[in-house]
Design a protein around this motif. Structure first.
Motif, PDB file in Angstrom:
ATOM      1  N   ARG A 248      -8.321  17.738   2.459  1.00 53.83           N
ATOM      2  CA  ARG A 248      -8.245  16.539   3.306  1.00 53.83           C
ATOM      3  C   ARG A 248      -9.559  16.461   4.044  1.00 53.83           C
ATOM      4  NH1 ARG A 248      -5.099  12.868   5.255  1.00 53.83           N
ATOM      5  NH2 ARG A 248      -3.177  13.555   4.322  1.00 53.83           N
TER       6      ARG A 248
ATOM      7  N   PRO B 114     -14.955   4.392   1.432  1.00 48.61           N
ATOM      8  CA  PRO B 114     -14.661   3.048   0.903  1.00 48.61           C
ATOM      9  C   PRO B 114     -14.912   1.933   1.907  1.00 48.61           C
ATOM     10  CG  PRO B 114     -12.635   4.371   1.044  1.00 48.61           C
ATOM     11  CD  PRO B 114     -13.766   5.273   1.355  1.00 48.61           C
ATOM     12  N   SER B 115     -14.897   2.222   3.188  1.00 49.63           N
ATOM     13  CA  SER B 115     -15.168   1.152   4.165  1.00 49.63           C
ATOM     14  C   SER B 115     -16.629   0.726   4.106  1.00 49.63           C
ATOM     15  CB  SER B 115     -14.786   1.601   5.577  1.00 49.63           C
ATOM     16  OG  SER B 115     -15.649   2.620   6.022  1.00 49.63           O
TER      17      SER B 115
ATOM     18  N   SER C 299     -12.723  -2.907  -4.195  1.00 46.99           N
ATOM     19  CA  SER C 299     -13.319  -3.048  -2.853  1.00 46.99           C
ATOM     20  C   SER C 299     -13.910  -1.723  -2.372  1.00 46.99           C
ATOM     21  CB  SER C 299     -12.276  -3.543  -1.862  1.00 46.99           C
ATOM     22  OG  SER C 299     -11.257  -2.585  -1.701  1.00 46.99           O
TER      23      SER C 299
ATOM     24  N   VAL D  91     -11.958  13.475   6.274  1.00 49.91           N
ATOM     25  CA  VAL D  91     -12.037  12.101   6.752  1.00 49.91           C
ATOM     26  C   VAL D  91     -13.226  11.371   6.115  1.00 49.91           C
ATOM     27  CG1 VAL D  91     -13.398  12.523   8.843  1.00 49.91           C
ATOM     28  CG2 VAL D  91     -11.789  10.666   8.790  1.00 49.91           C
TER      29      VAL D  91
ATOM     30  N   GLN E 274      -3.090  -9.801   1.827  1.00 47.61           N
ATOM     31  CA  GLN E 274      -2.235 -10.155   0.689  1.00 47.61           C
ATOM     32  C   GLN E 274      -0.765 -10.130   1.110  1.00 47.61           C
ATOM     33  OE1 GLN E 274      -3.365  -7.728  -2.650  1.00 47.61           O
ATOM     34  NE2 GLN E 274      -1.741  -8.494  -3.966  1.00 47.61           N
TER      35      GLN E 274
ATOM     36  N   GLU F  22      -5.865   3.910   8.250  1.00 46.49           N
ATOM     37  CA  GLU F  22      -6.903   4.195   7.255  1.00 46.49           C
ATOM     38  C   GLU F  22      -7.540   2.885   6.816  1.00 46.49           C
ATOM     39  OE1 GLU F  22      -7.760   7.014   5.492  1.00 46.49           O
ATOM     40  OE2 GLU F  22      -6.253   8.480   6.083  1.00 46.49           O
ATOM     41  N   TYR F  23      -8.797   2.937   6.392  1.00 46.62           N
ATOM     42  CA  TYR F  23      -9.491   1.715   5.984  1.00 46.62           C
ATOM     43  C   TYR F  23      -8.786   1.015   4.832  1.00 46.62           C
ATOM     44  CZ  TYR F  23     -12.758  -1.389   3.842  1.00 46.62           C
ATOM     45  OH  TYR F  23     -13.310  -2.496   3.273  1.00 46.62           O
TER      46      TYR F  23
ATOM     47  N   LYS G 295       0.869  -1.181   0.000  1.00 47.09           N
ATOM     48  CA  LYS G 295       0.000   0.000   0.000  1.00 47.09           C
ATOM     49  C   LYS G 295       0.895   1.215   0.000  1.00 47.09           C
ATOM     50  CE  LYS G 295      -3.870   2.351   0.360  1.00 47.09           C
ATOM     51  NZ  LYS G 295      -3.439   3.374  -0.617  1.00 47.09           N
ATOM     52  N   GLY G 296       0.540   2.173  -0.856  1.00 41.33           N
ATOM     53  CA  GLY G 296       1.399   3.331  -0.954  1.00 41.33           C
ATOM     54  C   GLY G 296       1.145   4.372   0.122  1.00 41.33           C
ATOM     55  N   GLY G 297       2.166   5.171   0.445  1.00 43.76           N
ATOM     56  CA  GLY G 297       2.006   6.306   1.313  1.00 43.76           C
ATOM     57  C   GLY G 297       1.663   5.992   2.752  1.00 43.76           C
TER      58      GLY G 297
ATOM     59  N   ALA H 276      -3.097  -4.381  -8.175  1.00 45.84           N
ATOM     60  CA  ALA H 276      -3.290  -5.665  -7.488  1.00 45.84           C
ATOM     61  C   ALA H 276      -3.913  -5.473  -6.104  1.00 45.84           C
ATOM     62  CB  ALA H 276      -1.950  -6.390  -7.352  1.00 45.84           C
ATOM     63  N   GLN H 277      -3.794  -4.277  -5.525  1.00 44.23           N
ATOM     64  CA  GLN H 277      -4.405  -4.016  -4.228  1.00 44.23           C
ATOM     65  C   GLN H 277      -5.925  -4.042  -4.343  1.00 44.23           C
ATOM     66  OE1 GLN H 277      -2.349  -0.825  -1.834  1.00 44.23           O
ATOM     67  NE2 GLN H 277      -1.817  -0.220  -3.911  1.00 44.23           N
TER      68      GLN H 277
ATOM     69  N   ASN I   4      -8.081  -1.726  -4.635  1.00 46.84           N
ATOM     70  CA  ASN I   4      -8.779  -0.749  -3.793  1.00 46.84           C
ATOM     71  C   ASN I   4      -9.968  -0.121  -4.496  1.00 46.84           C
ATOM     72  OD1 ASN I   4      -5.822   0.537  -2.072  1.00 46.84           O
ATOM     73  ND2 ASN I   4      -7.192  -1.099  -1.508  1.00 46.84           N
TER      74      ASN I   4
ATOM     75  N   ARG J 173      -4.727  23.924   7.385  1.00 47.28           N
ATOM     76  CA  ARG J 173      -4.095  24.355   8.640  1.00 47.28           C
ATOM     77  C   ARG J 173      -2.580  24.389   8.547  1.00 47.28           C
ATOM     78  NH1 ARG J 173      -6.459  19.774  11.983  1.00 47.28           N
ATOM     79  NH2 ARG J 173      -5.141  18.941  10.355  1.00 47.28           N
TER      80      ARG J 173
ATOM     81  N   SER K 257     -12.106   9.209   3.384  1.00 45.64           N
ATOM     82  CA  SER K 257     -11.410   7.962   3.711  1.00 45.64           C
ATOM     83  C   SER K 257     -12.347   6.971   4.405  1.00 45.64           C
ATOM     84  CB  SER K 257     -10.161   8.240   4.521  1.00 45.64           C
ATOM     85  OG  SER K 257     -10.463   8.788   5.741  1.00 45.64           O
ATOM     86  N   GLU K 258     -13.507   7.442   4.851  1.00 48.84           N
ATOM     87  CA  GLU K 258     -14.491   6.528   5.453  1.00 48.84           C
ATOM     88  C   GLU K 258     -15.346   5.844   4.392  1.00 48.84           C
ATOM     89  OE1 GLU K 258     -15.160   9.063   9.617  1.00 48.84           O
ATOM     90  OE2 GLU K 258     -16.583   9.234   7.961  1.00 48.84           O
TER      91      GLU K 258
ATOM     92  N   GLY L 229       3.234   6.648  -3.669  1.00 50.42           N
ATOM     93  CA  GLY L 229       2.107   5.946  -3.111  1.00 50.42           C
ATOM     94  C   GLY L 229       1.216   6.815  -2.240  1.00 50.42           C
ATOM     95  N   GLY L 230      -0.062   6.450  -2.161  1.00 57.10           N
ATOM     96  CA  GLY L 230      -0.987   7.063  -1.234  1.00 57.10           C
ATOM     97  C   GLY L 230      -1.327   8.506  -1.523  1.00 57.10           C
TER      98      GLY L 230
END
Ligand SMILES: Nc1ncnc2c1ncn2[C@@H]1O[C@H](COP(=O)(O)OP(=O)(O)OP(=O)(O)O)[C@@H](O)[C@H]1O
Ligand SMILES: Nc1ncnc2c1ncn2[C@@H]1O[C@H](COP(=O)(O)OP(=O)(O)OP(=O)(O)O)[C@@H](O)[C@H]1O
Ligand SMILES: [Mg+2]
Ligand SMILES: [Mg+2]
Lengths: 257, 257
Positions: B216, B224-225, B46, B218, A162, A153-154, A10-12, B40-41, B43, B191, B221-222, B11-12
């Motif tokens: 940014r 995808p869960s 999912s 949150v 994996q 992070e999720y 996973k990146g970053g 391959a992740q 993301n 900030r 990032s929530e 990444g990320g």
């Protein structure tokens, strides 16, 4: 202390930030530490304000038959050295494919010869690229242990299965002695529920998760722009305290037999 | 609208988050959008709450001769479809090496045959892995345009030069028509001074940087869960508004000739 690969496809997630700052914290505790930048992005190299001299980077060690010891640079911090990376490494995955025993190239470079590099330092920390390709496989085959930085992070949770399967595969086919030293939670933001949920989930599945959690702290992301470790940039910051605590935890918790 | 690759070896930085949510915003504006998960992740797969059926993933399209159209899944959002990824893709970089014209494999899969997939949708967005390996090269060779997500962090700046050189190389050797559609700044944290400095620096070097900056948040990032786009998860959030604005900017600013 062993050779430790810092890996996560996973990146970053904080691989480079952890290698630089955990390395610096171990060096401050009297360990002779060598960092190895195995990522074509060369963030560990530039994050310390360094550049690879022509023909003396991790690419040249892997593919150019340059002895690893000749690529070692002082990192500008007591007890800390670095084998720098260069953009040429982005072709390494393809160039390694036709090589004999292509997953062992790095292991041979670090452990063979009269004066193996892995014996000259107390700890050798490898910064891996965000992938499970041949470079990361080389790092996992060369290493005694692996530490997995995991962002709170999720999406960072998704890839752990994996990664665990890949470690199993490496242990079975390439490096039976490889140990999982631990997972370190990074960029923990106390203001969100998500971070706490992710930490709890990871601890449940991986008991080897370090107690120390690295908080999200802008000082950590500013330090590399000055070519400094967090200790040189802002030793009183929460990021510096967290990596110091992680070094103490690592030294106090000996590697599993 | 063309085939657009979302690439950045750092990444990320928000590649997946941008593909899912920009894709959803374009779909909401009446565009028929196909997402292609080339990581391959998995993301993007999912993150939409989906899984690749056995033998019908982007790996099978690339290496298994499955026609791309057979791997298309509905994404659970009007006007949005996805070709899912699977972990098998992590071996693709090595498996593609011996193939004839190995950088063109994806381009052939998307653009050849009686009913080329690239003609059946208004936009085809490709989520790339964090590397400049053969998978990303395949995406850049198949694409008409590339969009580069850039995190508002110092280390994210470092890799832009290498990425720009790679795009030049692809244009010269593999895909002369490839255009840089733009850079999108992501995870902007108002900030910190660092974020503003990075945005200024990127705009100076790359005039094609979109005006829209993704904050940014949150909520992004929530989402995808829950397997949801930001619009389904929290349509009023700053993240949703930003990706909507990005879609409007993209539609208003036609591709360069
Ligand atoms: N604890 C932290 N708090 C705030 N920012 C952080 C923290 N750790 C890392 N960062 C920043 O987040 C970004 C990602 O971290 P880093 O580059 O170390 O991750 P990585 O896993 O090495 O990435 P890659 O997968 O690209 O190699 C960087 O810009 C870094 O400066
Ligand atoms: N604007 C944003 N605000 C807050 N979090 C974000 C934002 N965009 C993305 N994220 C989160 O940051 C992390 C990295 O984003 P993402 O996975 O989309 O990046 P990526 O470039 O696709 O990563 P990789 O290089 O691993 O493919 C994810 O956990 C994601 O949920
Ligand atoms: Mg890194
Ligand atoms: Mg991604």
């Amino acid at each position: 202390m062993p050779v430790i690969a810092f890996a996560n496809q996973k990146g970053g997630v904080g691989k480079t930030t952890t290698v630089i700052n955990l390395g610096a914290a171990l060096a401050a505790r009297g360990q002779r530490v060598l960092l190895l930048d195995l990522d074509a992005q060369a963030n560990a190299t530039s994050g310390l304000g360094l550049r690879a001299p022509e023909g003396r980077s991790s690419y040249d060690v892997l593919l150019g038959e340059v002895p690893a010891a000749r690529a070692v640079l002082p990192a500008g911090v007591d007890n800390l050295w670095l084998i720098p990376s260069s953009p040429a490494l982005s072709g390494a995955d393809v160039e390694l494919v036709p090589r004999e025993r292509r997953e062992y190239v790095l292991r041979r470079a670090l452990r063979e010869g009269e004066a193996p590099l892995s014996a000259a330092y107390d700890a050798l920390l490898i910064d891996c690229p965000p992938s499970l390709g041949l470079l990361t496989l080389n790092a996992l085959t060369a290493a005694d242990e692996v530490i997995i930085p995991v962002q709170c992070e999720y999406l960072a949770l998704e890839g752990l299965g994996q990664l665990a399967r890949t470690l199993e595969l490496v242990r079975r086919e390439l490096n039976p002695a490889l140990r999982l030293r631990g997972l370190v939670m990074t960029m923990y933001d106390a203001r969100t529920n998500l971070a706490a949920q992710v930490v709890e989930e990871v601890r449940r599945h991986f008991p080897q998760t370090f107690q120390t959690v690295i908080p999200r702290s802008v000082r950590l992301s500013e330090a590399p722009s000055h070519g400094l470790t967090i200790f040189a940039y802002d030793g009183a910051s929460r990021g510096a305290q967290a990596y110091a605590a992680l070094a103490d935890e690592l030294l106090a918790r000996p590697s599993a037999p």
